[in-house]
Structures are given as structure tokens and as C-alpha cells.
Design a protein around this motif. Structure first.
Motif, PDB file in Angstrom:
ATOM      1  N   SER A 104      47.334  79.023  56.418  1.00 20.12           N
ATOM      2  CA  SER A 104      47.086  78.208  57.698  1.00 20.12           C
ATOM      3  C   SER A 104      48.122  77.334  58.230  1.00 20.12           C
ATOM      4  O   SER A 104      48.870  77.868  58.643  1.00 20.12           O
ATOM      5  CB  SER A 104      46.213  76.938  56.278  1.00 20.12           C
ATOM      6  OG  SER A 104      47.374  76.149  55.653  1.00 20.12           O
ATOM      7  N   PRO A 105      47.434  76.877  59.413  1.00 20.11           N
ATOM      8  CA  PRO A 105      48.137  76.230  60.359  1.00 20.11           C
ATOM      9  C   PRO A 105      50.218  75.089  59.851  1.00 20.11           C
ATOM     10  O   PRO A 105      50.701  75.443  60.204  1.00 20.11           O
ATOM     11  CB  PRO A 105      47.455  75.401  61.497  1.00 20.11           C
ATOM     12  CG  PRO A 105      46.482  75.738  61.299  1.00 20.11           C
ATOM     13  CD  PRO A 105      45.914  76.358  60.291  1.00 20.11           C
ATOM     14  N   SER A 106      49.037  74.752  58.624  1.00 17.52           N
ATOM     15  CA  SER A 106      50.314  73.899  57.698  1.00 17.52           C
ATOM     16  C   SER A 106      50.855  74.695  56.632  1.00 17.52           C
ATOM     17  O   SER A 106      52.237  74.357  56.212  1.00 17.52           O
ATOM     18  CB  SER A 106      49.702  72.869  57.764  1.00 17.52           C
ATOM     19  OG  SER A 106      48.845  73.148  56.649  1.00 17.52           O
ATOM     20  N   GLY A 107      50.300  75.417  56.682  1.00 13.50           N
ATOM     21  CA  GLY A 107      51.118  76.816  55.521  1.00 13.50           C
ATOM     22  C   GLY A 107      50.339  77.168  55.697  1.00 13.50           C
ATOM     23  O   GLY A 107      49.814  78.206  56.039  1.00 13.50           O
ATOM     24  N   THR A 109      46.891  78.598  51.613  1.00 13.75           N
ATOM     25  CA  THR A 109      46.202  77.320  50.796  1.00 13.75           C
ATOM     26  C   THR A 109      45.697  78.534  49.540  1.00 13.75           C
ATOM     27  O   THR A 109      45.058  79.603  50.144  1.00 13.75           O
ATOM     28  CB  THR A 109      44.718  77.015  50.946  1.00 13.75           C
ATOM     29  OG1 THR A 109      44.194  77.715  51.722  1.00 13.75           O
ATOM     30  CG2 THR A 109      44.902  75.372  51.650  1.00 13.75           C
TER      31      THR A 109
END
Lengths: 386, 262
Positions: A104-107, A109
Motif C-alpha cells: 500500500s502507499p504507506s507500507g 497490509t
């Protein structure tokens, strides 16, 4: 119904004509029934729904590297010995997705595995197979407990069936794992088949087994029925095709890695993995990451592995057990000896699958006997020289 | 780390039936993802549009059976950063390697109406006999899931996960009943490398060995078993000389005397 007890008071009879009621009761209790059925020239375990799915009137003829099904003279439902499958395939599937992850854009999942375990009823579990499940219970419990195995095991029901015969590759009697079904089961059936009479002795082994028994049209059993069961178990014991001496096997195998016999058996061993994957207790696995082509999603899978592959001991500089000699020795020594140190029992239940399903019919009871003979000859010689 | 750019991939055909290239086109659900991830720069079976080399990855199908093949594989290698062979022809000479055991002139005269038009070598040889090969994907044809794994590994710059164990391992994981034990069917599964998903035994046929030998093949022991099941020498020669005839292990097994030990 309460705790199981011995004696006719806790034993019941189910008529052959009413056997379908067991399938119906299991379905009403929400179980998926898995049991023996004839498929692909063998008696395998698969999902079954009706009494007609059982191997009615079928049996098998087994030997090292050979298995054939054939008709019986009667219409027994459970008149066969253990076949190519074991319950391991359901409690510990050959391939299992452990989890998946998304970038995901933030890391990333992580998707957890599926929540609800299946609710299996295993119909036709033999004494040796109950012991094999108990062994895997110990393997997948403790400090390295496997949550998915535990969940499947906790929700499953074990309906045992007494063996009325043993096959030529059976040796449970000498392993202390059979043929009599032990007390740890949910229900235990004994098929009593005589002239003009076909009925099942039903023993209740747990509250969940009792919940099923409550739904069946049962009548009380008599002392005579219990005697008939005992006679069947005696018959199975006396028809046991093989035996394995266990008192000395721990030290024999761990103390003799250099015997010539290890080399000799490796000349026959195909290093094909069949024995380990047919074994109801072998539990080794490997995990692999399966990314998709975008590189944004990856799944982690576990699959059965075997100590007979090179990859099993692959380290930076290559495989540790390169020779088939070292791989066969590892398997047999772990199964019969170091398993005791690791899990408190032998890893072998004497079901004979590794003998029957070895394409070249390598027989571990014969190998142990030959190793023992060579070891004693060596001791005698070195004793004489002193 | 997100990837940068789309690597250029070329697919080449040498002497072969095109079945392995078709396995790639058979990746129907994944074709769009493949096209997103790589630039298919040269793939005549699929498109006439050609992008000039050099290429980041070349997939090579087929064996070398002509002088032109032998020259062209050098050109392919020179233009390719990585070269992966796909299928039994590229990896072990293929069915056409049966010519290695016979007189090519007799074939030429017997098969063709105008033999003078046929220009061919007397052998069919794997790609690795001619140029360095970075990875070999086995099978006749290849397994599309293994091909996708090789592509995925290439994109991620990791080694590919292609097991070298026996077909038996796949048979057992699939729940197949062993055809050799339960039917007495001759089967090369115990000496053959996994990858097909145990396809033939799942349909009650013995394995034909199209993936070539497994990592530690004990052909001598299997031969003794095949003999006990009634297979004679000529039948054994044929079964080991189908798809991987020029592989040294299977070749030795095809020629071994009774009892299996060369």
C-alpha cells in the motif's frame, strides 16, 4: 450421556439397516463427513454423504510396493485395511496459504488466513490412525503450536472403527498402537457381521460423540456383543503381517550410523519422498512466497516437504544430506529413535503405509532387523578380538 | 521497492512444436499482467511487431538441428542479458533427439519426397551445448505456473522457486493414488523432476518423464522394479527415450543392461 465406561451399560447397537442415520446425524450437527470410498483403484478418504459411498463389500490386498482392491465374500462396510490416504491430509493439508500481503502507499497490509475452520467428521479412523493423530497433536502443540492445525483438530470429530483383520504390511501390535481402539475417540464402532446379522457396536468416547449417539436409533448392547468385539480384535492381532522390535531400536539406530546396511538400502531407495508423504505422522514442510507479477501482492504458502529432497537441507553452500544413504538414515533414525527424545514417543504407529506405498517396496521392519543383525555381528566380532 | 521500467523480453523458437510458446499464451488470466510488467519485444508466435535488441530476458524454445539454428542461437545469446530455455527440446534436445541414435540420411530419404531440399544436422542438441544458459525450465510442454514464477523471479531479481524433487511428491500432495503400486503401471515419476503437477498419474497413466531426471535419480532401482512389472528391454529403451533422450541420465537408463546397473 456422561464419561465413557467399559461394560455393556455404555455400549449400544446400531443395525446395519439404520447406518444411514449416522450420516444424517453428522450432517444435522454441521459436520462434513470424510470417510473411506472406492476411487482410483483404491480405498481412499474423501467427502461422503451416504452409506452407499462406503466401500461396501470391498477389501484390499497389500504387500511391499503393491496394493490391489478386491471383492469380499460379504457386504462389510469397513472390511479393509488402511489405504494410501491418511487423516493428515485434512488436519494438515498438503498445501496451505498461511497469509497474504498487499503493498500500500504507506507500507503493506497483511490478510489473515480464513477465519472459520472446517468442521470435519472422520469416519473410519483405525486404532493406529488415532495414535497418529495424537502424535501430530503433540508435534503441533507446545511452544511452536500451529493455530490452523489446532483449530481444525478442535472442531473435528473422530469416529473410530475397530479392525477385524490386519494386512500383510501392518505391525501396530508390536508398536503398541493397536489393533484395539484406545479410549481417546469420540465414537468407536465395531462391525459385527455374522450369518443373518449385520450390526455395529457403538461406544461413546466424548460428549460430542454422545451428541451424535443421541440422534441414532440405538439399543443396548449385551456382554455377548462385547465378546464378539474382543474376538475380532484378537483376530486382527493374530493376522498382523509384520512386527518391529522396539526395545532396542533407539540406541541401535542412533549408535550405528556407519553400518553397511545404510548403503545397501540406499541402492534401492528412490529418494522419491513417497514414504514420508504417505506416513500419517511425518510433518515436515517448507514455506514459499508466491508474488504476483505486479509485485504488489504476495502470498505465503506452506507445503509438505520431505527429508528425502535435496532442498530440505539446502544451505548456502549446498545440500547437507547429499547422499541418499544419509537421507534414508535421517528418516528412519528420526522416525524410530530421535522422535522419542523430541516428542516422547516413537514417530511410527505401525500402519505399514511406507512399506506398501514405496514403489520399490522397501520395508522398514526388514531394514531394522538387518541393521540389528549387522550391529550384533559387529559387536560379536569385536568382542572376540579383544 | 516499486519496480522501475518494463524490461524487454524476447521469445525465440528453434526446432520445436511451439507448444511451450503456446503455454505462455495459455496464461490467459495473467497475460495482461505480463504485458504490464514486461515489454514483449519479440514474440513471433504472438505478434509480428518486433522491437530491436538487446533484450533483458530471452526465453528460448526448441533445440538446435540445423546450421542456421546453430548460428542464430549465438546471435540470440549476444543480444540477451539473461537466457532461459523453455521445454524439453531446448533443455535436452526433445523428441527430435531420437535422430542422435539413428542414421539421419535414412530418415531423410524415407520421409521426404524431395530429400535434396532438406538441410539438417545429424543431431538435435540442447541450447546449453551451444551457449551459456542462465536457467532451464523443463517439461513437454512447460508448466505455465512455473513460467510465471520464472518471470516473477526475474522481475524481482531473485532466484526462482522451481523444485527439483520427484513427481511423486506432487502426486502425494495432490492425493493421487500411486499408479505403480495400485495398478502395476510402469511410471517414471520416482526418477522424474516435478513441475507438471503430476498430470499423467492424475489420469491413471504412468509418468512419461517429460520433465527429465529429478535431482537424485535412482534409475537402476526403478529399472529393476519396471522389469518386475513386466517391462522388457526394448520397452524400457522407448520409455526413457521419449522427450529427454539426450539427457545423460535417461540415456544411460535407456541403454543399461537388465538389472539397471550400467
Amino acid at each position: 450421556m456422561g464419561a465413557p465406561e467399559e461394560g455393556p451399560a455404555r455400549h449400544y447397537l446400531l443395525a446395519r439397516a439404520d447406518f444411514q442415520s449416522l450420516f444424517d446425524a453428522l450432517a444435522r450437527e454441521g459436520y462434513t463427513t470424510l470417510g473411506p470410498t472406492v476411487r482410483d483403484a483404491a480405498i481412499v478418504y474423501a467427502e461422503i454423504r451416504n452409506v452407499e459411498d462406503l466401500p461396501i463389500g470391498w477389501t484390499d490386498r497389500q504387500g511391499p510396493g503393491t496394493y490391489r482392491i478386491e471383492r469380499r465374500k460379504d457386504d462389510a462396510l469397513f472390511g479393509y485395511n488402511v489405504g494410501p490416504h491418511s487423516w493428515k491430509g485434512y488436519l494438515y493439508p498438503s498445501r496451505e496459504r498461511l497469509w497474504a500481503a498487499h503493498r500500500s502507499p504507506s507500507g503493506f497490509t497483511v490478510e489473515p488466513p480464513e477465519a472459520a475452520p472446517p468442521r470435519y467428521a472422520f469416519l473410519g479412523v483405525r486404532a493406529c490412525e488415532l495414535q497418529a493423530i495424537a502424535i501430530q497433536d503433540r508435534v503441533f502443540d507446545g511452544p511452536y503450536a500451529d493455530p490452523a492445525y489446532r483449530a481444525r483438530r478442535a472442531s473435528s470429530l473422530r469416529i473410530a472403527v475397530q479392525c477385524g483383520q490386519a494386512g500383510p504390511t501392518c505391525f501396530c501390535a508390536s508398536m503398541g498402537t493397536g489393533p484395539r481402539v484406545g479410549p481417546d475417540h469420540d465414537l468407536a464402532l465395531t462391525e459385527l457381521l455374522g450369518p443373518g446379522s449385520h450390526r455395529f457396536l457403538v461406544q461413546v468416547g466424548s460428549p460430542r460423540g454422545a451428541a451424535i449417539a443421541d440422534r441414532l436409533p440405538l439399543r443396548p448392547a449385551t456382554e455377548e456383543d462385547l465378546r464378539a468385539r474382543d474376538a475380532l480384535v484378537d483376530q486382527a492381532t493374530s493376522s498382523m503381517g509384520r512386527s518391529l522390535r522396539t526395545d532396542d531400536v533407539h540406541d541401535l539406530l542412533l549408535g550405528n550410523p556407519g553400518l553397511h546396511r545404510w548403503e545397501e538400502v540406499a541402492r534401492r531407495c528412490l529418494a522419491c519422498t513417497n514414504c514420508t508423504l504417505a506416513c500419517p505422522t511425518c510433518f515436515c514442510s517448507t514455506t514459499e512466497e508466491v508474488p504476483d507479477l505486479s509485485g504488489d501482492r504476495v502470498e505465503r504458502w506452506r507445503r509438505w516437504d520431505s527429508c528425502f529432497t535435496l532442498a530440505f537441507t539446502q544451505l548456502g553452500k549446498g545440500s547437507v544430506r547429499r547422499s541418499p544413504t544419509s537421507r534414508y538414515r535421517q528418516w528412519l533414525t528420526h522416525k524410530l529413535a530421535s522422535w522419542q527424545d523430541q516428542f516422547g514417543s516413537s514417530g511410527c504407529v505401525g500402519c505399514g503405509r511406507c512399506i506398501t506405498w514405496c514403489p520399490v517396496g522397501i520395508d522398514l521392519t526388514e531394514e531394522v532387523a538387518a541393521l540389528r543383525e549387522e550391529s550384533s555381528a559387529k559387536t560379536a566380532v569385536s568382542g572376540g578380538e579383544r | 521497492m516499486p519496480r522501475k521500467g518494463r524490461p524487454k523480453v524476447a521469445v525465440w523458437k528453434f526446432t520445436s512444436c511451439d507448444g511451450c510458446q503456446l503455454s505462455m499464451l495459455d496464461c490467459e488470466d495473467e497475460l495482461l499482467a505480463i504485458a504490464d510488467a514486461v515489454e514483449i519485444a519479440n514474440f513471433r508466435e504472438a505478434t509480428s511487431a518486433v522491437v530491436e535488441g538487446p533484450y533483458d530476458l530471452s526465453l528460448v524454445e526448441g533445440s538446435v538441428t540445423t546450421l542456421s539454428d546453430a548460428r542464430r542461437i549465438q546471435e540470440v545469446r549476444a543480444q540477451s542479458r539473461l537466457l532461459v530455455t523453455i521445454g524439453a527440446c531446448a533443455t535436452a534436445g526433445g523428441i527430435q533427439a531420437l535422430r542422435n541414435f539413428a542414421n539421419i540420411e535414412e530418415f531423410r530419404q524415407a520421409v521426404y519426397a524431395r530429400p535434396e531440399h532438406i538441410s539438417t544436422l545429424s543431431t538435435s542438441t540442447p541450447i546449453q551445448d551451444h551457449v551459456p544458459v542462465d536457467f532451464e525450465l523443463r517439461g513437454c510442454p512447460i508448466n505455465k505456473d512455473q513460467l510465471l514464477e520464472v518471470l516473477s523471479a526475474f522481475l524481482d531479481g531473485r532466484s526462482s522457486n522451481v523444485p527439483t524433487e520427484s513427481v511423486c511428491a506432487e502426486c502425494k500432495r495432490r492425493g493421487n493414488v500411486c499408479v505403480m503400486v495400485a495398478r502395476g503401471a510402469p511410471c517414471l515419476g520416482p526418477v522424474t523432476q516435478a513441475g507438471c503437477g503430476a498430470l499423467c498419474p492424475a489420469y491413471h497413466r504412468g509418468c512419461y518423464g517429460c520433465f527429465g531426471p529429478q535431482e537424485s535419480p535412482n534409475t537402476a532401482s526403478l529399472i529393476r522394479r519396471l522389469e518386475a512389472l513386466g517391462m522388457d528391454g526394448p520397452a524400457r529403451l522407448r520409455v526413457f527415450r521419449t522427450f529427454n533422450a539426450s539427457n545423460p541420465v535417461f540415456r544411460a537408463a535407456s541403454e543399461a543392461p537388465a538389472g539397471g546397473n550400467p
